[in-house]
Each structure stands twice: as structure tokens, then as C-alpha cells.
Design an enzyme around this catalytic site. Structure first.
Site, PDB file in Angstrom:
ATOM      1  N   GLU A 271      -2.640  -5.696   4.981  1.00  0.00           N
ATOM      2  CA  GLU A 271      -2.360  -4.137   5.325  1.00  0.00           C
ATOM      3  C   GLU A 271      -3.033  -3.578   4.715  1.00  0.00           C
ATOM      4  O   GLU A 271      -4.020  -2.518   5.449  1.00  0.00           O
ATOM      5  CB  GLU A 271      -1.178  -4.206   5.542  1.00  0.00           C
ATOM      6  CG  GLU A 271      -0.305  -2.072   6.232  1.00  0.00           C
ATOM      7  CD  GLU A 271      -0.988  -1.505   5.414  1.00  0.00           C
ATOM      8  OE1 GLU A 271      -0.702  -0.268   5.248  1.00  0.00           O
ATOM      9  OE2 GLU A 271      -0.887  -1.438   3.971  1.00  0.00           O
TER      10      GLU A 271
ATOM     11  N   HIS B  87      -1.287   3.113  -5.813  1.00  0.00           N
ATOM     12  CA  HIS B  87      -2.535   2.677  -5.811  1.00  0.00           C
ATOM     13  C   HIS B  87      -3.038   3.485  -7.192  1.00  0.00           C
ATOM     14  O   HIS B  87      -3.999   3.460  -7.329  1.00  0.00           O
ATOM     15  CB  HIS B  87      -3.955   3.178  -4.615  1.00  0.00           C
ATOM     16  CG  HIS B  87      -3.270   2.956  -3.051  1.00  0.00           C
ATOM     17  ND1 HIS B  87      -4.089   2.462  -2.410  1.00  0.00           N
ATOM     18  CD2 HIS B  87      -2.618   1.770  -3.077  1.00  0.00           C
ATOM     19  CE1 HIS B  87      -4.004   2.021  -1.518  1.00  0.00           C
ATOM     20  NE2 HIS B  87      -2.510   1.711  -1.875  1.00  0.00           N
TER      21      HIS B  87
ATOM     22  N   ASP C 179       0.569  -7.812   0.563  1.00  0.00           N
ATOM     23  CA  ASP C 179       0.018  -7.213  -0.150  1.00  0.00           C
ATOM     24  C   ASP C 179      -0.399  -6.142  -0.955  1.00  0.00           C
ATOM     25  O   ASP C 179       0.955  -5.583  -0.311  1.00  0.00           O
ATOM     26  CB  ASP C 179      -1.062  -7.598   0.295  1.00  0.00           C
ATOM     27  CG  ASP C 179      -1.358  -6.333   1.704  1.00  0.00           C
ATOM     28  OD1 ASP C 179      -0.351  -6.187   2.037  1.00  0.00           O
ATOM     29  OD2 ASP C 179      -2.549  -5.648   1.460  1.00  0.00           O
TER      30      ASP C 179
ATOM     31  N   GLU D  97       6.466   2.231   4.676  1.00  0.00           N
ATOM     32  CA  GLU D  97       5.971   2.423   2.959  1.00  0.00           C
ATOM     33  C   GLU D  97       6.823   3.503   3.314  1.00  0.00           C
ATOM     34  O   GLU D  97       7.559   4.662   3.724  1.00  0.00           O
ATOM     35  CB  GLU D  97       4.837   3.265   4.088  1.00  0.00           C
ATOM     36  CG  GLU D  97       4.013   1.924   5.046  1.00  0.00           C
ATOM     37  CD  GLU D  97       2.726   1.623   3.888  1.00  0.00           C
ATOM     38  OE1 GLU D  97       3.456   1.566   2.890  1.00  0.00           O
ATOM     39  OE2 GLU D  97       2.046   0.265   4.258  1.00  0.00           O
TER      40      GLU D  97
END
Length: 372
Positions: A137, A345, A75, A165
Site C-alpha cells: 500500500e 512514518h 507493509d 487507516e
């Protein structure tokens, strides 16, 4: 014909699926399953309770032997910012930067792992390599607990887990835990000139908000762990909403509050004084929770991660991952993936071609280390 993709091609395919957190990932999971089926890799698709979201678990090698999990989420956060210079879900390359939503966080790692499947399949592995892809997540690791619940039916307990990550391919030994809560209040609407005839929902939340502010300050004087920045557990009011107009008594109000806890402190305990402040008119709903990660620097998984990544392990990061959940399930875990979390992000999120290739090489080296 057996499907093969370069890491760049695989990343382009994955980015093209708009797997925004909280929405279906069915098409991406179907693509990955078909790809793995084409290589004869044992693969299970695990539906989540939401009905439209799925985890995937695959094994290369003998599942009855303790192996190593390569874990990534599929996601991504929304990509509605106006600063994108192109379609966020169409990978494009500019000066060696592979740009697209999720390229760094963390479809780049997923792409590197999947692109390495043909090479892993060609190796005679003494211990299996597992691929774990999870959903949501970004909403607090909602998919991984369902995957972990099914794990005993899928393989022997893994010897370790690498969560990909973005850490610049530097192994990371620890991260903070996290928990998030929604506080909701229902009042009674009316004209603001007659507050005696209504009930103000925002006012009902004030004790909760005040307790959150007090707890956030108190935590700075609590237990400390210098591996983290900041070195204390933290708490913040993330969102607050309520009311229609200044002259209408608010009928509904909501606040979402999160805690991030250092190792040895439960994030739920950090929120306890705030929950205690909620009156009878305030409902409390846990949104997500996962524990902190702490792996000893001398653990064999740390040594393996350093070897295959070519980098010395770093003590800790302040962001969280599903590694804490794997650890809580009895599976030693570490974080190590390509890219920089500072790019995540954000508009024009990217992973460099070299970083992607570095992750691919790391996965291949892991297989070589496990090969007979």
C-alpha cells in the site's frame, strides 16, 4: 489448541515481521493463515505478480450474502532513522504507548481485527465479515487491485468496506486520489569541456520539471473542495537524481512526480501537462494510481461506521488509501481506524493501548450489529 491472542499480543506478533514495502510478506501471511485456519475461517492467500508478496482474504459467515470488508495493509515504511530508541520491529510499551514500526500505520488495526476473530466466529452473523490484508500500500496500493480482481470468485459483492487507516477511530467520508510517474532520461557521457560530444540527461528533464512547477502553481487556481487541506489538487516533484560529478556530462537522470487530486478530478489528468512536456529522450513510467474516495454522509455505511465507532463522520482527509479502489470496484467505502496519521512514518511510531482496545471493541460491535 485453537490459537488466541489479545490485541496487544497480536500486534507484537505482526510488528515482528519486517514487511517493509517492496519486500516479501510471506512469513506474516503464513502466520495469519495458520491463525485463521485454527479458527476454521475460510481463507485464501492470493499471490501477487511479484512472486514474493501476497494478499489475504478471509470470510467469517456466509460468503454468498453481501457483507462488510475490514481492509488493512501489512507493509510498512522502512525504519532506518537513527532516532529509534529500540528495535523498531520489537514492540515495546512505554507509558501506555505500544511502540514499533507499523503499530499505528496500520498493523494496529490489523491486530484488532485478527484478535476479534474468536468473538466474530462465535456470533451467528446474518451478513459476513471479510478480512482483507494487502501488500505494498505504501508504494501506491499495488496489492489491492489484484485482490479486487479475484473478489467475484471469493464472495458476493460486499455491502461496504471499512479501511482501517489511522483516523482516531473517526469515520472519514472522502480522501484525495493519487498518481505517481517516473521520468527517465538517457544521455551520453563525456568531459564537461566538450558538451558538443555528449548529451546531458539532466538537461533533457528540464522541460518536465518546468512544466511540473507551472502546473503546481496553476492547480491552486483550479477546482476547489473545501473539505480538503489544501482545498485544491496538488502536484510535486518528489525526487530527482542524476550525474556523477560536476565535470562529467550526466548520462542518466530521473525524476519522480506525484499528483493528489480532489474528488471529481482524475490524478492522471493532473499529470497530463507534465507528461506532454516530456521530449523524445525522456521515458515515462506510471508507478501507481488510485482514485479519490467520496461517500455520501447519508449512506447506510456512514451510519453504520458512526454507530460502531461511536463518533460522527468527518468530511475528508488529504492522505489516500485503498478505499478509493474499493469504491471504484462498486463497493461503498469509508476510512476508520485507530491512531493518528501524524505518528506514521516517524521514529518511535506508536499506538496507545486504549486506541488498540478501542479498535478491537469497534470490530466486535460491528459483528454484534450483524448478528441475528
Amino acid at each position: 489448541m485453537v490459537p488466541t491472542h489479545t490485541p496487544e499480543e497480536m500486534l507484537a506478533r505482526l510488528v515482528a515481521f519486517k514487511t517493509v514495502v517492496g519486500h516479501s510478506n510471506a512469513e506474516l501471511i503464513a502466520f495469519v493463515k495458520a491463525y485463521l485456519d485454527g479458527h476454521g475461517v475460510a481463507c485464501r492467500v492470493l499471490p501477487g505478480p511479484e512472486g514474493d508478496r501476497f494478499n489475504l482474504f478471509a470470510t467469517i459467515g456466509d460468503p454468498t450474502r453481501p457483507g462488510y470488508v475490514l481492509s488493512g495493509h501489512v507493509d510498512v515504511v522502512p525504519a532506518g532513522e537513527p532516532d529509534w530508541l529500540g528495535d523498531p520491529f520489537a514492540l515495546r510499551e512505554v507509558d501506555g504507548k505500544l511502540i514499533g514500526r507499523g503499530a499505528c500505520d496500520m498493523k494496529g488495526f490489523d491486530a484488532a481485527v485478527l484478535a476479534a476473530v474468536p468473538e466474530l466466529c462465535a456470533m451467528n452473523l446474518s451478513q459476513p465479515v471479510h478480512i482483507a490484508l494487502s501488500y505494498d500500500e505504501e508504494a501506491g496500493c499495488k496489492g489491492v487491485p489484484h485482490l479486487l480482481a479475484a473478489l467475484p470468485e471469493l464472495c458476493a459483492r460486499p455491502a461496504g468496506c471499512i479501511v482501517g487507516e489511522p483516523t482516531g477511530l473517526t469515520p472519514v467520508l472522502a480522501h484525495k486520489g493519487k498518481a505517481a510517474v517516473r521520468f527517465s532520461a538517457i544521455g551520453r557521457s563525456g568531459h564537461s569541456s566538450r558538451p558538443d560530444l555528449g548529451k546531458n540527461a539532466i538537461h533533457a528533464l528540464v522541460p518536465v520539471l518546468a512544466a511540473a512547477c507551472t502546473q503546481a502553481e496553476d492547480l491552486q487556481r483550479g477546482p476547489q473542495d473545501d473539505r480538503f487541506q489544501p482545498p485544491w489538487s496538488s502536484l510535486q516533484i518528489g525526487t530527482i537524481a542524476g550525474g556523477q560529478a560536476i565535470n562529467i556530462i550526466p548520462e542518466e537522470a530521473e525524476a519522480r512526480i506525484e499528483a493528489r487530486a480532489i474528488d471529481g478530478v482524475a490524478p492522471q489528468d493532473v499529470l497530463a501537462p507534465v507528461i506532454a512536456a516530456a521530449g523524445e529522450d525522456v521515458s515515462v513510467e506510471w508507478l501507481s494510481s488510485y482514485p479519490a474516495l467520496a461517500l455520501d454522509r447519508g449512506h447506510p455505511l456512514a451510519e453504520m461506521a458512526e454507530t460502531v465507532s461511536g463518533r460522527k463522520a468527518l468530511g475528508a482527509v488529504s492522505f489516500g488509501t485503498e478505499a478509493g479502489l474499493f469504491q471504484a470496484a462498486g463497493i461503498p467505502s469509508i476510512i476508520c481506524g485507530p491512531g493518528d496519521i501524524a505518528r506514521a512514518h516517524r521514529p518511535e511510531e506508536y499506538l496507545t493501548r486504549d486506541e488498540l482496545r478501542g479498535a478491537f471493541d469497534m470490530v466486535v460491535r460491528l459483528g454484534q450489529r450483524l448478528a441475528v
